[in-house]
Every structure is written in C-alpha cells, then in structure tokens.
Design a protein around this motif. Structure first.
Motif, short mmCIF file in Angstrom:
data_model
loop_
_atom_site.label_atom_id
_atom_site.label_comp_id
_atom_site.label_asym_id
_atom_site.label_seq_id
_atom_site.Cartn_x
_atom_site.Cartn_y
_atom_site.Cartn_z
N LEU A 443 8.86 -21.21 28.43
CA LEU A 443 7.69 -20.82 27.71
C LEU A 443 6.49 -20.79 27.80
CD1 LEU A 443 10.54 -21.64 26.14
CD2 LEU A 443 9.40 -22.22 24.00
N ARG A 444 5.62 -19.76 27.04
CA ARG A 444 4.10 -19.64 27.39
C ARG A 444 3.61 -20.73 26.30
NH1 ARG A 444 0.35 -15.91 25.08
NH2 ARG A 444 -1.62 -15.86 26.29
N VAL A 445 2.71 -21.52 26.58
CA VAL A 445 1.81 -22.23 25.96
C VAL A 445 0.49 -22.01 25.67
CG1 VAL A 445 1.29 -24.45 25.55
CG2 VAL A 445 3.62 -23.99 26.43
N VAL A 446 -0.10 -21.91 24.52
CA VAL A 446 -1.56 -21.92 24.53
C VAL A 446 -2.09 -23.19 23.64
CG1 VAL A 446 -3.29 -20.53 23.15
CG2 VAL A 446 -1.56 -19.13 24.29
N MET A 447 -3.15 -23.50 24.16
CA MET A 447 -3.79 -24.61 23.46
C MET A 447 -5.17 -24.69 22.87
SD MET A 447 -1.86 -27.58 24.89
CE MET A 447 -3.01 -28.88 25.33
N THR A 448 -5.30 -25.03 21.71
CA THR A 448 -6.59 -24.93 21.00
C THR A 448 -7.73 -25.93 21.70
OG1 THR A 448 -5.98 -26.72 19.31
CG2 THR A 448 -5.52 -24.34 18.76
N ARG A 449 -7.36 -26.66 22.49
CA ARG A 449 -8.39 -27.56 23.21
C ARG A 449 -7.62 -28.34 24.25
NH1 ARG A 449 -8.88 -33.43 22.19
NH2 ARG A 449 -7.65 -34.01 20.51
N GLU A 450 -8.10 -28.42 25.22
CA GLU A 450 -7.69 -29.16 26.64
C GLU A 450 -8.30 -30.22 26.78
OE1 GLU A 450 -5.67 -26.93 29.25
OE2 GLU A 450 -5.75 -25.11 28.39
N ALA A 451 -9.66 -30.80 26.29
CA ALA A 451 -10.19 -31.94 26.53
C ALA A 451 -10.64 -32.47 25.18
CB ALA A 451 -11.38 -31.59 27.65
N ASP A 452 -11.61 -33.51 25.25
CA ASP A 452 -12.26 -34.16 24.15
C ASP A 452 -13.38 -33.50 23.63
OD1 ASP A 452 -12.56 -35.89 22.08
OD2 ASP A 452 -13.44 -37.32 23.37
N THR A 453 -13.01 -32.20 23.05
CA THR A 453 -14.04 -31.47 22.62
C THR A 453 -13.79 -30.99 21.06
OG1 THR A 453 -12.55 -29.33 23.21
CG2 THR A 453 -14.24 -30.11 24.92
N ASP A 454 -15.09 -30.80 20.39
CA ASP A 454 -14.86 -30.81 19.21
C ASP A 454 -14.53 -29.21 18.82
OD1 ASP A 454 -15.36 -30.33 16.16
OD2 ASP A 454 -17.56 -30.41 16.12
N VAL A 455 -13.41 -28.92 18.33
CA VAL A 455 -12.90 -27.45 17.66
C VAL A 455 -12.75 -27.66 16.28
CG1 VAL A 455 -11.30 -25.62 18.20
CG2 VAL A 455 -11.69 -27.23 20.06
N LEU A 457 -11.84 -26.25 12.62
CA LEU A 457 -10.50 -25.70 11.88
C LEU A 457 -10.55 -24.18 11.93
CD1 LEU A 457 -9.93 -28.18 8.70
CD2 LEU A 457 -8.87 -28.25 10.99
N ALA A 458 -11.54 -23.69 11.50
CA ALA A 458 -11.82 -22.11 11.45
C ALA A 458 -11.56 -21.62 12.68
CB ALA A 458 -13.01 -21.76 10.93
N ALA A 459 -11.94 -22.22 13.81
CA ALA A 459 -11.89 -21.72 15.30
C ALA A 459 -10.27 -22.17 15.70
CB ALA A 459 -12.83 -22.33 16.17
N ARG A 460 -9.87 -23.07 15.17
CA ARG A 460 -8.08 -23.26 15.59
C ARG A 460 -7.38 -21.99 14.66
NH1 ARG A 460 -7.67 -29.44 16.78
NH2 ARG A 460 -9.75 -29.98 16.76
N VAL A 461 -7.79 -21.74 13.50
CA VAL A 461 -6.99 -20.89 12.77
C VAL A 461 -7.17 -19.50 13.47
CG1 VAL A 461 -6.85 -19.61 10.44
CG2 VAL A 461 -6.58 -22.10 10.74
N ALA A 462 -8.49 -19.42 13.80
CA ALA A 462 -8.72 -18.06 14.47
C ALA A 462 -8.02 -17.67 15.57
CB ALA A 462 -10.42 -17.71 14.69
N LEU A 463 -7.68 -18.80 16.47
CA LEU A 463 -7.09 -18.63 17.62
C LEU A 463 -5.45 -18.15 17.67
CD1 LEU A 463 -7.02 -18.81 20.83
CD2 LEU A 463 -6.65 -21.12 20.82
N ILE A 464 -5.00 -18.93 16.56
CA ILE A 464 -3.47 -18.36 16.02
C ILE A 464 -3.60 -17.02 15.74
CG2 ILE A 464 -1.91 -18.77 14.30
CD1 ILE A 464 -2.76 -21.81 13.99
N GLN A 465 -4.66 -16.52 14.93
CA GLN A 465 -4.25 -15.27 14.48
C GLN A 465 -4.61 -14.26 15.71
OE1 GLN A 465 -3.51 -15.84 11.01
NE2 GLN A 465 -4.35 -13.66 11.07
N GLN A 466 -5.37 -14.66 16.64
CA GLN A 466 -5.83 -13.93 17.88
C GLN A 466 -4.62 -13.82 18.80
OE1 GLN A 466 -9.21 -15.38 19.97
NE2 GLN A 466 -8.49 -14.48 21.85
N THR A 467 -3.98 -14.95 19.06
CA THR A 467 -2.81 -15.30 19.78
C THR A 467 -1.49 -14.51 19.62
OG1 THR A 467 -4.01 -17.13 20.80
CG2 THR A 467 -1.86 -16.88 21.33
N GLN A 468 -1.27 -14.71 18.41
CA GLN A 468 -0.04 -14.35 17.62
C GLN A 468 1.14 -14.72 18.29
OE1 GLN A 468 0.19 -9.95 17.33
NE2 GLN A 468 -1.76 -9.79 16.20
#
Length: 583
Positions: A443-455, A457-468
């Motif tokens: 399976l292909r995997v996309v992560m909203t963050r890969e380190a201890d970074t501040d992301v 909620l809007a950016a996380r939701v936007a990535l879902i919309q973008q990645t589909q």
C-alpha cells in the motif's frame, strides 16, 4: 480531545534519536494536572510516577501504584482552592487546583446578576415569532422588561434540567441533572409588526426600590416584504442548528449557495431552510425575490474514478446530504421539481436514481449504489449547476492510506503519560511503524507529519483533500476530562462522522480488540476535524489511554508497538479486501 491541551509540560531528554521522558528513577513526577490548574469538574486525577521502592502519599495518605511505579488516583474537589501535597521520600510537589463555580451569582440586593440580561446580542426575528427575555435578580424581586411600547412581566423559574457537556458520553456520565433554580426570571412575547432595532429595558423592584438597566443587545422585527439573501463566500459554509459553535453541524453549503435571511443573533444569520451560518462566511444582498429554483432534467457523467451527477438549477440552493449503506440522498431546499427526464446510464457505481418532492419546497434525489461501500464524495457549484461527484471503488493494486500522527510541535503536545511522555511522540512512533507495515503489504502511504512539527488541523484536512487517499486514519492516544476515572478507564476507541466510514470504524475497532486482546472503549460518532472529510472514509483512532498506569506500559513497550502496527495494517488490508470482494 480538547482537554488534552491543558496538560503540564515535563522535561524531556533525547534517547536513541527519539524524544523520551525523564525516567521514574530520576524521582517524583506529577505529569498532570499542572500547578495552579483550574477546572469546573467535581474531581481531579493526579497522573504521575516515582521509583518503585518506597511510598507515594497525597496529603499524607499512601496511594496505590502499579508495578512500574505509576499512579492515577482521583480526588474530590470543593469549590474554590484545593491543595494537594504529593510526597515521595524527601521530594514534595505541591499543587493548588481551583474548582470554578460556573453557576451565576444570584444578587441579594437591588441588582441584576452580571451578564445575565438577555438578549445579550442584537437579534432579529420575523413578525409572529416568539422573542424571549431573561434576567437573574433577587428571587423575591419583580422583573419587567420594556421593548418599544410592549411591557412584559418576567416570571420566576423554580426548577430546570442541566445537560452535561458532549464529552460526558465518553465517561458515561451524560445523564441530565434536575437543579433547583433561584433568581432566574424569564418571559416571551410575539411582535406582529416590523420594529427597528430597539434596546430592551429591564426594571427590577426589590424591597421598595427600583432599578432600570438596558440589555446589552437589541431586538429587531424584520419587514416581511424586504428580502435579503445570504450568498456563501466560504469554500464550504459551516451550517449549524443554532447561532453558535455549540450547535451541531449540518451539511456544509458549497460556495455560491444562496438562501433568504430570516433572522439574526449576533454574528450569526438564520437561513430560510432552518440553518444558521456566520455572517463572515456570506455576503448579504437585497434581492427582489427569494432565492428559489425549478429543476428539470439532470444527467450523470462517468469519469475514470468518479461518477458526477449534474443538477441544473436557476439558483444555487442549500442542500442536505444523508448516507446509508447503498443509498445516497441529496435534498435540494427551496426547489420545485419539473423533472421528467433523467440520463443515468448504467456504470460500475450507480444502480438507480430516483426522486421525490417531499415537501412543497424540498426535492430529494436518491442514488442507489451497486457496491456496498461508499468511498467518498465532493459537492460544488459550477455557476448554478450543482455537481455531486461520487468516488468509484478503488483499484486493489492502487491503494493509498493517509496517516495523521496526532498533535505535534511545541504548542500541541497532546496528553501526557505518568512519566511525562507526550502523546505527540507516541502517535508519531506508531504512525511510522504502521507506515512500514502498510508499505510491506503493497500500500502507498502519505503522512501529515514525519517529525515533531506543528501541523494545523486545516493543513491536515487540506492534505486529505489534495491526496484523495483510499482511507484516512488519524492516530492518537487517549486522555479524559478531569471528572473521568483515569485508573479504571482503558482500551481502544474509534471515532467516525460520515456513514461511509462506519463500517471501517467498527471493523478496525473489533479487529484490534479481538486480535490483541485489548479492552474496548467503544465506537463513537463524533464531529471532529479529522473525521469530517467527505472525500474518503476518515477515522480518528484512540489506541489506548496515556493516563492509565497499566495501559501506558503497553503503549510504551516496543514489542507491543510493533505488534499493534502489524495488526492494524492487517486490519486495514482485510477490510479493503472485504469491501472489494464480489457480493
């Protein structure tokens, strides 16, 4: 959950490239609550740890600890300041916890209670609607309100029922509580003619004295023949059941939606189909006629990965969506059908499309699916044509899973375990392990963050919309509000919002509980930012309780982490295979 953000900050050290907590051998740790914590709860739990040898006391009484030295006892709180002295050998941590009294203070002299006069904001209603007023004053006083030429005597209320907050269902303490009511005066009336903005004036008579005070808000009775339309300017206008964020969400309104304004309460506007929306999300314009539309023919359009349904309208009207297993319903408000022709050729997704005029101003279209699982949808206006796009089942060889490690960054640590270890680090660890397991399974995997970074909620939701993605999983570890029982609450919980995610929620919950022999904390419908995306089945998983001393040890065990990641990956694959299998 919202209560996680109030946990105390604890010292961290670097260990093996990962953020690890200062260990219990360093001495006594109280990870929660922080010093000078304020709460409205009737009790508080103390989360912490100390070296195994020795005794930990709270206010002189020894407390129970587990085999690793962790503790999570609860203590009742009185209104006001509560002092706790936590002691281990020669180490002492002193906490002052303040229980706030949120009940209004009932005056005993000639005065209205502070901020008790209602309306507190400008309100607008149509002629013939009920308008209500409220004040808190000495119980033996008399309260009148004058609005223009209308005078109304407010009546004392002697009892009411208090509802707990929404999160109380998570602690199974959501029963209504009858309460004695003193000093609350209420009354309602109806205005049958338009009235410009008028300030209500409250009069209190008490012990032979009189006090008059204006309300903070105004009352306007709208002219029924003046039409004002709200045009949604936000990408997706947030429609609610009432005029504040305390009220439940309805189907978001696509940009361009138009509806008549029939009322106002502060910065919130009431729309003619019953929803409320913030004034900042719309443009209000005068119109000659209310926004209404006919609908005649409609058609479907088959794309490689989507089926689009086009609803040609005269005006972009409000919509409401409901979903069942193989049924997708969309209701067009302020719409009358003249539909005689529908072009919906058979495809891999749709079995049939039906419609019904359910009220004089509402048309409901029902789309019946061939697959048992719905995989996502989007909704938009192109001019005045409503376009509903429905996702086809995925290709088994092209599955994408979006993983969202909860929290992250200095400002959003999430919950804390007894040693002070933050949820944000535990969530990232399990997400990285799960990513590896999913990739091993093709399976292909996309992560909203890969380190201890501040992301955000809007950016996380936007990535879902973008990645589909095929599915989206937000991974967390749990905590409780202050009145929960940290010592005796544990287990896996899964949260869903759209019905298209329900099957996945139940399957993964049961899979983890049964395969790992973990306790169940339940499957919940919940209105969370990471469960609201419609483009894919989206869940939020709480994999265990950071604040439970024994479950924390399981959460931190590297072998258990690997087993959890492998089992969760197996569950994801098993569910996808089940949904894509022929009936």
């Amino acid at each position: 959950m919202g209560w996680k953000s109030s946990v105390a900050m604890m010292p961290l050290v670097l260990w093996g490239g990962l953020m690890r907590p200062a260990q219990a051998e360093a001495g006594l740790v109280v990870a929660y609550p922080p010093a000078n914590h304020q709460t409205t709860a009737a009790q508080i739990f103390l989360i912490g740890t100390a070296p195994i040898a020795g005794v930990v006391t709270v206010n002189g009484q020894a407390i129970t600890r587990n085999s690793a030295g962790h503790f999570a006892p609860s203590f009742p709180l009185k209104v006001g300041d509560n002092r706790f002295e936590v002691r281990y050998q020669n180490q002492v941590i002193t906490l002052t916890i303040t229980r706030l009294d949120t009940r209004p203070k009932v005056p005993t002299s000639l005065a209205f209670a502070q901020d008790s006069l209602q309306p507190a904001v400008a309100i607008a209603r149509l002629p013939g609607e009920v308008v209500c007023f409220e004040a808190i004053a000495p119980p033996t006083g008399r309260v009148m309100v004058q609005v223009g030429d209308r005078q109304l005597a407010l009546q004392p209320q002697v009892a009411s029922v208090e509802l707990p907050p929404n999160y109380a269902v998570l602690t199974r303490q959501n029963q209504p509580t009858p309460i004695a009511q003193t000093g609350l005066f209420q009354g309602c009336t109806v205005f049958d003619r338009p009235m410009a903005a008028t300030v209500p004036r409250f009069t209190l008579t008490f012990n032979g004295q009189t006090l008059t005070q204006p309300a903070p808000g105004t009352v306007t009775i709208l002219e029924p023949n003046r039409f004002r339309a709200a045009i949604v300017t936000a990408e997706a206008g947030v429609a609610r059941t009432g005029p504040s964020t305390d009220y439940s969400r309805l189907t978001p309104l696509p940009q361009g939606t138009q509806a008549l304004v029939t009322g106002q309460e502060g910065s919130w506007l009431r729309l003619d189909y019953g929803a409320w929306i913030r004034s900042s999300e719309v443009q209000v314009v005068d119109v000659a006629i209310p926004p209404r539309s006919l609908i005649r023919s409609l058609k479907t359009r088959d794309l490689p990965d989507w089926t689009e349904v086009h609803f040609p309208l005269q005006v972009p009207v409000p919509v409401t969506i409901t979903q069942e297993d193989r049924l997708f319903s969309i209701t067009l408000h302020n719409t009358v059908a003249q539909t005689d022709t529908i072009y919906a050729p058979p495809n891999r997704l749709l079995d049939r499309l039906d419609w019904q005029q359910i009220t004089p101003t509402q048309v409901r279209y029902q789309l019946r699916f061939k697959p048992r699982q719905q995989w996502g949808y989007t909704l938009r206006y192109e001019g005045t044509t409503l376009v509903l796009a429905l996702r086809h089942p995925p290709d088994r060889q092209n599955i994408t899973v979006l993983l969202d490690p909860g929290h992250g960054g200095d400002a959003d640590i999430g919950a804390r375990g007894p040693t002070g270890y933050p949820e944000k680090a535990a969530a990232l660890t399990i997400s990285q392990l799960l990513r590896a397991e999913l990739e091993q399974r093709g399976l292909r995997v996309v992560m909203t963050r890969e380190a201890d970074t501040d992301v955000g909620l809007a950016a996380r939701v936007a990535l879902i919309q973008q990645t589909q993605p095929t599915i989206a999983l937000s991974l967390h570890y749990n905590a409780l509000p202050d009145d929960g029982d940290a010592l005796n609450t544990s287990g896996v919980a899964v949260f869903w919002f759209h019905p298209q995610a329900y099957s996945l929620a139940v399957f993964l919950h049961d899979y983890l509980v049964q395969r790992l022999h973990r306790p169940s904390d339940g499957v919940f419908w919940n209105n969370l930012a990471l469960t609201r995306p419609t483009i894919a089945p989206s869940l939020l998983l709480e994999l265990g309780y950071m604040i439970n001393p024994d479950e924390y040890e399981w959460i931190m065990d590297p072998k258990a982490q690997q087993q959890l990641a492998a089992t969760l990956a197996d569950g994801v694959v098993a569910w996808i295979d089940q949904q894509l299998a022929p009936d």
